[in-house]
Design an enzyme around this catalytic site. Structure first.
Site, short mmCIF file in Angstrom:
data_model
loop_
_atom_site.label_atom_id
_atom_site.label_comp_id
_atom_site.label_asym_id
_atom_site.label_seq_id
_atom_site.Cartn_x
_atom_site.Cartn_y
_atom_site.Cartn_z
N LYS A 172 74.10 55.70 64.52
CA LYS A 172 75.40 54.68 63.65
C LYS A 172 75.74 53.47 64.37
CE LYS A 172 79.55 55.98 61.56
NZ LYS A 172 79.88 56.76 60.67
N ASP A 173 75.69 54.08 65.94
CA ASP A 173 76.96 53.33 66.98
C ASP A 173 75.97 52.55 67.68
OD1 ASP A 173 79.02 55.24 65.68
OD2 ASP A 173 78.91 56.31 67.39
N ARG A 221 82.67 48.95 55.91
CA ARG A 221 82.26 49.59 54.44
C ARG A 221 82.51 51.13 53.85
NH1 ARG A 221 79.92 54.79 54.56
NH2 ARG A 221 81.08 55.72 56.29
N ARG A 222 83.88 51.79 54.27
CA ARG A 222 84.50 52.62 53.09
C ARG A 222 85.24 52.06 52.70
NH1 ARG A 222 84.79 56.36 57.96
NH2 ARG A 222 82.31 57.66 58.48
N ARG A 227 92.26 55.11 63.89
CA ARG A 227 91.01 54.77 65.06
C ARG A 227 91.43 56.74 65.67
NH1 ARG A 227 89.15 51.05 67.23
NH2 ARG A 227 87.43 52.57 68.10
N ARG A 277 91.94 62.08 64.89
CA ARG A 277 92.50 61.01 63.32
C ARG A 277 92.56 62.35 62.68
NH1 ARG A 277 87.19 57.31 61.85
NH2 ARG A 277 87.33 56.25 63.65
N CYS A 336 79.76 44.11 62.96
CA CYS A 336 80.59 44.62 63.34
C CYS A 336 81.73 44.53 61.97
CB CYS A 336 81.46 45.21 64.47
SG CYS A 336 82.56 43.91 64.49
N1 PBG Z 1 82.12 55.94 63.82
C1 PBG Z 1 82.23 57.32 65.02
C2 PBG Z 1 80.71 58.38 64.40
N2 PBG Z 1 79.80 57.93 64.71
C3 PBG Z 1 79.12 58.73 64.54
C4 PBG Z 1 80.19 59.98 62.94
C5 PBG Z 1 79.28 60.67 62.23
C6 PBG Z 1 78.28 61.21 62.64
C7 PBG Z 1 76.34 60.48 62.47
O1 PBG Z 1 76.55 59.73 61.24
O2 PBG Z 1 75.77 60.40 63.74
C8 PBG Z 1 81.09 59.05 63.93
C9 PBG Z 1 82.29 59.82 62.99
C10 PBG Z 1 82.14 59.04 61.88
O3 PBG Z 1 82.65 57.98 61.55
O4 PBG Z 1 83.12 60.17 60.32
#
Ligand code: PBG
Length: 310
Positions: free
Chosen positions: A82-83, A132-133, A150, A156, A243
């Site tokens: 995801k990152d 997205r959220r 953040r 958080r 992003c």
């Molecule tokens: N943005 C940070 C991040 N990167 C991946 C995850 C969650 C774990 C994953 O999907 O691998 C998170 C935390 C979140 O969004 O709550």
């Protein structure tokens, strides 16, 4: 022959270090003779508490980790898929060696009062900086208010306890990794809150041509996670999301082994929702990703994505 030593580099957040421990445990089972060490690094994304688009966007969580890999200070990077930016190729000289078996892809609501999303009263402040959220909540629960927050998941939760927000949305997978599923009040279905591309998948990244290392770690890879990730990342690549793009979607190897991919593109205010869902049939995963992206582009995704500043 498995290599004797693997130096693993990762972000230094509690979640990232838990991810590294999973990789070390799986490696220890597979190759008891292989030693592992950990190099934790702080990334720009961890240090910068402002808007991510003001630093280099999504690469903010991977840049310093990739640099350590390329400099030869470490042999293997562990990243949340995801990152990892998908609108551009991986840093030259690096490649994926494996995608681990996928964790839960859903988001969870954390509300100290124990209410579910549908029970939250108007004006409840949801702590999230995720476009997205925010876009999905604007579409489905317009009476709720999103406030920026953040920092890593532990931070958080501290901010929630301090009253900076009334509730949080966080990924279930992340909460599992830091051992805090106790705070979850509701797990949101993928229909209620569609996950991001790459949710719940960990990638192992290495230097190109490091064949002994690749042979050592590639058995950790999961074939379904590989197919799903290929489809999802190609979707994002073709859409050229940035992003600040509210894009959601997930591929799934369904019963019978066929791959499906669904995805949505939202306007920032949630008023426009484009939606596509296709089955792979005879298409390979990457072509499925392209096909769903093209379906969204035909519905006007380019204008929706480009209308949001980044
Ligand atoms: N943005 C940070 C991040 N990167 C991946 C995850 C969650 C774990 C994953 O999907 O691998 C998170 C935390 C979140 O969004 O709550």
């Amino acid at each position: 022959m498995p290599v004797d030593l693997i130096r693993i580099v990762s972000r230094d957040s509690p979640m990232a270090l838990a991810q590294v421990e999973r990789v070390r445990a799986e490696l220890a089972t597979l190759h008891p003779g292989t030693e592992t060490t950990v190099l934790p690094v702080k990334t720009t994304g961890d240090k910068w508490m402002g808007d991510l688009s003001q630093v280099e966007g999504k690469g903010a969580f991977t840049k310093e980790v990739d640099a350590a890999l390329l400099a030869g200070e470490a042999d293997l990077a562990v990243h949340c898929v995801k990152d990892i930016p998908a609108d551009r190729p991986l840093p030259a000289g690096t490649m994926f060696a494996a995608f681990l078996k996928r964790d839960d892809i859903r988001d969870a609501l954390i509300h100290p009062g124990g209410l579910t999303l549908d029970q939250l009263p108007a004006g409840t402040r949801i702590g999230t900086s995720s476009v997205r959220r925010i876009a999905q909540l604007a579409a489905s629960h317009p009476h709720l208010e999103c406030v920026p927050i953040r920092g890593n998941a532990n931070r958080r939760m501290e901010k929630l306890a301090n009253g900076d927000a009334d509730a949080l949305l966080l990924a279930v997978a992340g909460l599992e990794r830091i051992g805090r599923t106790d705070v979850i009040t509701e797990i949101l279905s993928t229909e209620t809150m569609m996950p991001p591309i790459g949710a719940g998948v960990l990638a192992l990244q290495c230097r190109e041509g490091d064949t002994e290392l690749i042979d050592t770690v590639s058995p950790l890879g999961d074939p379904d996670a590989y197919r799903e990730t290929q489809a999802e990342r190609m979707l994002l690549h073709v859409l050229q999301g940035h992003c600040n793009s509210p894009i959601a979607g997930f591929a799934r190897v369904e019963r019978g082994g066929e791959l499906s991919l669904r995805a949505c593109v939202f306007s920032a205010d949630g008023k426009t929702v484009l939606n596509a869902h296709e089955w792979a049939g005879r298409l390979d995963p990457a072509t499925l990703g392209t096909s769903v992206a093209v379906a969204l582009l035909r519905q006007g995704a380019r204008d929706v994505i480009d209308s949001i500043a980044h």
